[in-house]
Motif scaffolding. Structure first.
Motif, PDB file in Angstrom:
ATOM      1  N   ASP A  76      58.856  32.505  56.221  1.00 16.25           N
ATOM      2  CA  ASP A  76      59.029  32.263  54.816  1.00 16.25           C
ATOM      3  C   ASP A  76      57.680  31.472  54.285  1.00 16.25           C
ATOM      4  O   ASP A  76      57.275  31.945  53.185  1.00 16.25           O
ATOM      5  N   TYR A  77      56.945  31.043  55.164  1.00 18.58           N
ATOM      6  CA  TYR A  77      55.815  30.079  54.796  1.00 18.58           C
ATOM      7  C   TYR A  77      54.575  31.162  54.635  1.00 18.58           C
ATOM      8  O   TYR A  77      53.861  31.232  53.646  1.00 18.58           O
ATOM      9  N   LEU A  78      54.720  32.252  55.570  1.00 16.92           N
ATOM     10  CA  LEU A  78      53.633  33.340  55.377  1.00 16.92           C
ATOM     11  C   LEU A  78      53.743  34.051  54.046  1.00 16.92           C
ATOM     12  O   LEU A  78      52.992  34.461  53.239  1.00 16.92           O
ATOM     13  N   THR A  79      55.345  34.421  53.885  1.00 16.72           N
ATOM     14  CA  THR A  79      55.419  35.440  52.831  1.00 16.72           C
ATOM     15  C   THR A  79      55.666  34.760  51.304  1.00 16.72           C
ATOM     16  O   THR A  79      55.231  35.472  50.150  1.00 16.72           O
ATOM     17  N   TYR A  80      56.172  33.566  51.577  1.00 14.88           N
ATOM     18  CA  TYR A  80      56.442  32.870  50.051  1.00 14.88           C
ATOM     19  C   TYR A  80      55.245  32.025  49.557  1.00 14.88           C
ATOM     20  O   TYR A  80      55.312  31.749  48.487  1.00 14.88           O
ATOM     21  N   VAL A  81      54.220  31.566  50.768  1.00 10.18           N
ATOM     22  CA  VAL A  81      53.257  30.794  50.146  1.00 10.18           C
ATOM     23  C   VAL A  81      52.027  31.192  50.410  1.00 10.18           C
ATOM     24  O   VAL A  81      51.286  31.430  49.672  1.00 10.18           O
ATOM     25  N   PHE A  82      51.610  31.595  51.788  1.00  9.85           N
ATOM     26  CA  PHE A  82      50.361  31.888  52.381  1.00  9.85           C
ATOM     27  C   PHE A  82      49.731  32.839  51.651  1.00  9.85           C
ATOM     28  O   PHE A  82      48.515  33.049  51.084  1.00  9.85           O
ATOM     29  N   ILE A  83      50.575  34.234  51.630  1.00  7.37           N
ATOM     30  CA  ILE A  83      50.017  35.427  51.127  1.00  7.37           C
ATOM     31  C   ILE A  83      49.912  35.521  49.687  1.00  7.37           C
ATOM     32  O   ILE A  83      48.799  35.809  49.036  1.00  7.37           O
ATOM     33  N   PRO A  84      50.814  34.817  48.840  1.00 10.95           N
ATOM     34  CA  PRO A  84      50.790  34.873  47.421  1.00 10.95           C
ATOM     35  C   PRO A  84      49.532  33.941  46.985  1.00 10.95           C
ATOM     36  O   PRO A  84      48.907  34.045  46.105  1.00 10.95           O
ATOM     37  N   ALA A  85      49.433  32.909  47.803  1.00 11.12           N
ATOM     38  CA  ALA A  85      48.153  31.917  47.452  1.00 11.12           C
ATOM     39  C   ALA A  85      46.788  32.677  47.668  1.00 11.12           C
ATOM     40  O   ALA A  85      46.070  32.667  46.999  1.00 11.12           O
ATOM     41  N   PHE A  86      46.752  33.398  48.735  1.00  9.71           N
ATOM     42  CA  PHE A  86      45.618  34.236  48.980  1.00  9.71           C
ATOM     43  C   PHE A  86      45.295  35.399  47.993  1.00  9.71           C
ATOM     44  O   PHE A  86      44.309  35.310  47.345  1.00  9.71           O
ATOM     45  N   ALA A  87      46.345  35.995  47.381  1.00 11.86           N
ATOM     46  CA  ALA A  87      46.323  36.892  46.380  1.00 11.86           C
ATOM     47  C   ALA A  87      45.772  36.241  45.205  1.00 11.86           C
ATOM     48  O   ALA A  87      44.950  36.864  44.510  1.00 11.86           O
ATOM     49  N   LEU A  88      46.290  35.169  44.713  1.00 10.77           N
ATOM     50  CA  LEU A  88      45.875  34.543  43.559  1.00 10.77           C
ATOM     51  C   LEU A  88      44.361  34.133  43.537  1.00 10.77           C
ATOM     52  O   LEU A  88      43.621  34.332  42.621  1.00 10.77           O
ATOM     53  N   PHE A  89      43.989  33.668  44.819  1.00 15.81           N
ATOM     54  CA  PHE A  89      42.533  33.259  44.948  1.00 15.81           C
ATOM     55  C   PHE A  89      41.547  34.604  44.706  1.00 15.81           C
ATOM     56  O   PHE A  89      40.429  34.661  44.227  1.00 15.81           O
ATOM     57  N   GLN A  90      42.239  35.597  45.713  1.00 15.12           N
ATOM     58  CA  GLN A  90      41.224  36.683  45.805  1.00 15.12           C
ATOM     59  C   GLN A  90      41.176  37.570  44.524  1.00 15.12           C
ATOM     60  O   GLN A  90      40.297  38.596  44.406  1.00 15.12           O
ATOM     61  N   SER A  91      42.111  37.645  43.993  1.00 15.60           N
ATOM     62  CA  SER A  91      42.472  38.717  42.808  1.00 15.60           C
ATOM     63  C   SER A  91      41.302  38.434  41.661  1.00 15.60           C
ATOM     64  O   SER A  91      41.157  39.484  40.866  1.00 15.60           O
ATOM     65  N   GLY A  92      40.850  37.475  41.474  1.00 16.69           N
ATOM     66  CA  GLY A  92      39.905  37.137  40.302  1.00 16.69           C
ATOM     67  C   GLY A  92      40.635  36.650  39.162  1.00 16.69           C
ATOM     68  O   GLY A  92      40.096  36.312  37.775  1.00 16.69           O
ATOM     69  N   LEU A  93      42.094  36.615  39.374  1.00 16.81           N
ATOM     70  CA  LEU A  93      42.696  35.872  38.181  1.00 16.81           C
ATOM     71  C   LEU A  93      42.464  34.197  37.870  1.00 16.81           C
ATOM     72  O   LEU A  93      42.409  33.725  37.006  1.00 16.81           O
ATOM     73  N   LEU A  94      41.968  33.636  38.997  1.00 17.42           N
ATOM     74  CA  LEU A  94      41.502  32.229  38.933  1.00 17.42           C
ATOM     75  C   LEU A  94      40.229  32.343  39.415  1.00 17.42           C
ATOM     76  O   LEU A  94      39.726  32.294  40.402  1.00 17.42           O
ATOM     77  N   PRO A  95      39.071  32.136  38.605  1.00 18.86           N
ATOM     78  CA  PRO A  95      37.850  32.494  38.655  1.00 18.86           C
ATOM     79  C   PRO A  95      37.224  30.871  39.135  1.00 18.86           C
ATOM     80  O   PRO A  95      37.704  29.905  38.724  1.00 18.86           O
ATOM     81  N   GLY A  96      36.188  31.168  40.005  1.00 19.25           N
ATOM     82  CA  GLY A  96      35.424  29.953  40.517  1.00 19.25           C
ATOM     83  C   GLY A  96      36.193  28.870  40.947  1.00 19.25           C
ATOM     84  O   GLY A  96      37.019  29.045  42.004  1.00 19.25           O
ATOM     85  N   TRP A  97      36.156  27.664  40.501  1.00 21.03           N
ATOM     86  CA  TRP A  97      36.785  26.500  41.361  1.00 21.03           C
ATOM     87  C   TRP A  97      38.065  26.401  40.742  1.00 21.03           C
ATOM     88  O   TRP A  97      38.892  25.756  41.882  1.00 21.03           O
ATOM     89  N   THR A  98      38.602  27.200  39.812  1.00 17.25           N
ATOM     90  CA  THR A  98      40.060  27.190  39.550  1.00 17.25           C
ATOM     91  C   THR A  98      40.799  28.039  40.744  1.00 17.25           C
ATOM     92  O   THR A  98      41.980  27.288  41.234  1.00 17.25           O
ATOM     93  N   GLY A  99      40.278  28.814  41.466  1.00 22.47           N
ATOM     94  CA  GLY A  99      41.004  29.607  42.714  1.00 22.47           C
ATOM     95  C   GLY A  99      41.113  28.534  43.829  1.00 22.47           C
ATOM     96  O   GLY A  99      42.050  28.525  44.641  1.00 22.47           O
ATOM     97  N   TRP A 100      39.944  27.581  44.053  1.00 18.28           N
ATOM     98  CA  TRP A 100      40.147  26.627  45.054  1.00 18.28           C
ATOM     99  C   TRP A 100      41.050  25.740  44.985  1.00 18.28           C
ATOM    100  O   TRP A 100      41.859  25.328  45.747  1.00 18.28           O
ATOM    101  N   ILE A 101      41.185  25.100  43.672  1.00 18.32           N
ATOM    102  CA  ILE A 101      42.312  24.142  43.441  1.00 18.32           C
ATOM    103  C   ILE A 101      43.670  24.708  43.659  1.00 18.32           C
ATOM    104  O   ILE A 101      44.622  23.939  44.367  1.00 18.32           O
ATOM    105  N   ALA A 102      43.799  25.995  43.099  1.00 23.11           N
ATOM    106  CA  ALA A 102      44.943  26.548  43.267  1.00 23.11           C
ATOM    107  C   ALA A 102      45.512  26.776  44.866  1.00 23.11           C
ATOM    108  O   ALA A 102      46.697  26.506  45.091  1.00 23.11           O
ATOM    109  N   ILE A 103      44.805  27.322  45.661  1.00 30.39           N
ATOM    110  CA  ILE A 103      45.137  27.596  46.805  1.00 30.39           C
ATOM    111  C   ILE A 103      45.263  26.162  47.669  1.00 30.39           C
ATOM    112  O   ILE A 103      46.095  26.136  48.666  1.00 30.39           O
ATOM    113  N   ILE A 104      44.400  25.210  47.444  1.00 33.12           N
ATOM    114  CA  ILE A 104      44.605  23.894  47.945  1.00 33.12           C
ATOM    115  C   ILE A 104      45.895  23.034  47.714  1.00 33.12           C
ATOM    116  O   ILE A 104      46.659  22.877  48.476  1.00 33.12           O
TER     117      ILE A 104
END
Length: 230
Positions: A76-104
Motif C-alpha cells: 500500500d505504501y508503494l502504490t498509494y504513496v510512493f509512486i503517486p508522489a513521484f508522479a506528481l513531482f516528475q509530471s511537471g504539474l508542480l514546477p520547481g520548489w512546489t514539487g519538492w514540497i509535495a513529495i516531502i
C-alpha cells in the motif's frame, strides 16, 4: 487443496501488488502516466479483493509464517504513496520548489500515518485520511488544476491524516456499504477510463470522477455527523 495451501495462495495474490507497483514505477520513469495509472488501478483492484479472500480462508490461522497485515502495508505504501508522489513531482504539474514540497510532505506524513496504531476505527473505517494519494493523483491528472490548487490539496489531505475525521473502507465499512461499494467500483472504472485515454477523457468522465471522489472522501465524515441509531 488444503486450507493451508489456499491461505498461502491468498498471500501470493496479495504479493502481486508489489509487481504491479514496480511496473507502475517503470512506466512513471519513462513519463508514461497513462500506463502507470493503469497498473495502479490493477493494484487497487487486487487490494480490494485480497482482504475478503484473506478473511474467507483464515490466513492468520492457516498461513501464520507470513504477516498479511505487514505485507499489505508495504504494498500500500508503494502504490498509494510512493509512486503517486513521484508522479506528481516528475509530471511537471508542480514546477520547481512546489514539487519538492509535495513529495516531502506526502512521503513523510504518510509513513507516520501508516505506523499509527489508531489508524483503524471500530467499524473498520480509517481515522484520518488514509493516505490514498493514488486516488488524489488520478483526479489531479484528470483535472490538471493550477499548481497552487494542487499544493492546497496536498496540504489539506496531509493534515487530514492526523485528525479524528473518519474515512470509510468501501468494502469493510458496513454502514451504507450498499451505496459506497458500487460508487467505489464506479470510481475504479472511471479512473481506468481516464488513464486509458491518457487523461483526455470526456467531460462526463471527469465529472463522475470528481463526484465519486467527493463521496468517498466525505461519506465517513457524514456518518460522524449523523451517527447510526442504536
Amino acid at each position: 487443496m488444503t486450507a493451508s495451501w489456499k491461505a498461502y495462495l491468498v498471500h501470493l495474490f496479495t504479493a502481486t501488488g508489489a509487481v504491479f507497483a514496480m511496473l507502475a514505477l517503470l512506466a512513471a520513469a519513462t513519463g508514461d502516466w497513462a500506463l502507470m495509472f493503469l497498473w495502479l488501478v490493477v493494484a487497487f483492484i487486487v487490494d480490494g479483493i485480497d482482504g475478503p479472500l484473506a478473511r474467507r480462508y483464515h490466513v492468520k490461522k492457516h498461513a501464520k509464517t507470513i504477516d498479511g497485515v505487514l505485507l499489505d502495508l508495504i504494498i500500500d505504501y508503494l502504490t498509494y504513496v510512493f509512486i503517486p508522489a513521484f508522479a506528481l513531482f516528475q509530471s511537471g504539474l508542480l514546477p520547481g520548489w512546489t514539487g519538492w514540497i509535495a513529495i516531502i510532505v506526502i512521503t513523510f506524513t504518510s509513513v507516520l500515518y501508516f505506523a499509527d496504531t489508531r489508524m483503524k476505527t471500530s467499524d473498520n473505517s480509517f481515522q484520518g485520511f488514509p493516505a490514498c494519494w493514488n486516488m488524489a493523483a488520478v483526479v489531479i491528472f484528470a483535472t490538471r488544476p493550477d499548481f497552487w490548487v494542487i499544493l492546497a490539496i496536498v496540504g489539506f489531505l496531509a493534515v487530514a491524516m492526523f485528525t479524528p475525521l473518519k474515512f470509510i473502507h468501501p468494502v469493510r465499512t458496513e454502514r451504507w456499504r450498499a451505496l459506497s461499494l458500487p460508487i467505489a467500483l464506479v470510481w475504479t472504472a472511471l479512473a481506468g477510463w481516464a488513464a486509458w485515454t491518457n487523461f483526455d477523457q470526456p467531460m462526463a468522465v471527469t465529472a463522475g470522477l470528481i463526484a465519486t471522489s467527493l463521496y468517498l472522501a466525505g461519506v465517513g465524515i457524514a456518518q460522524q455527523l449523523w451517527p447510526a441509531r442504536r
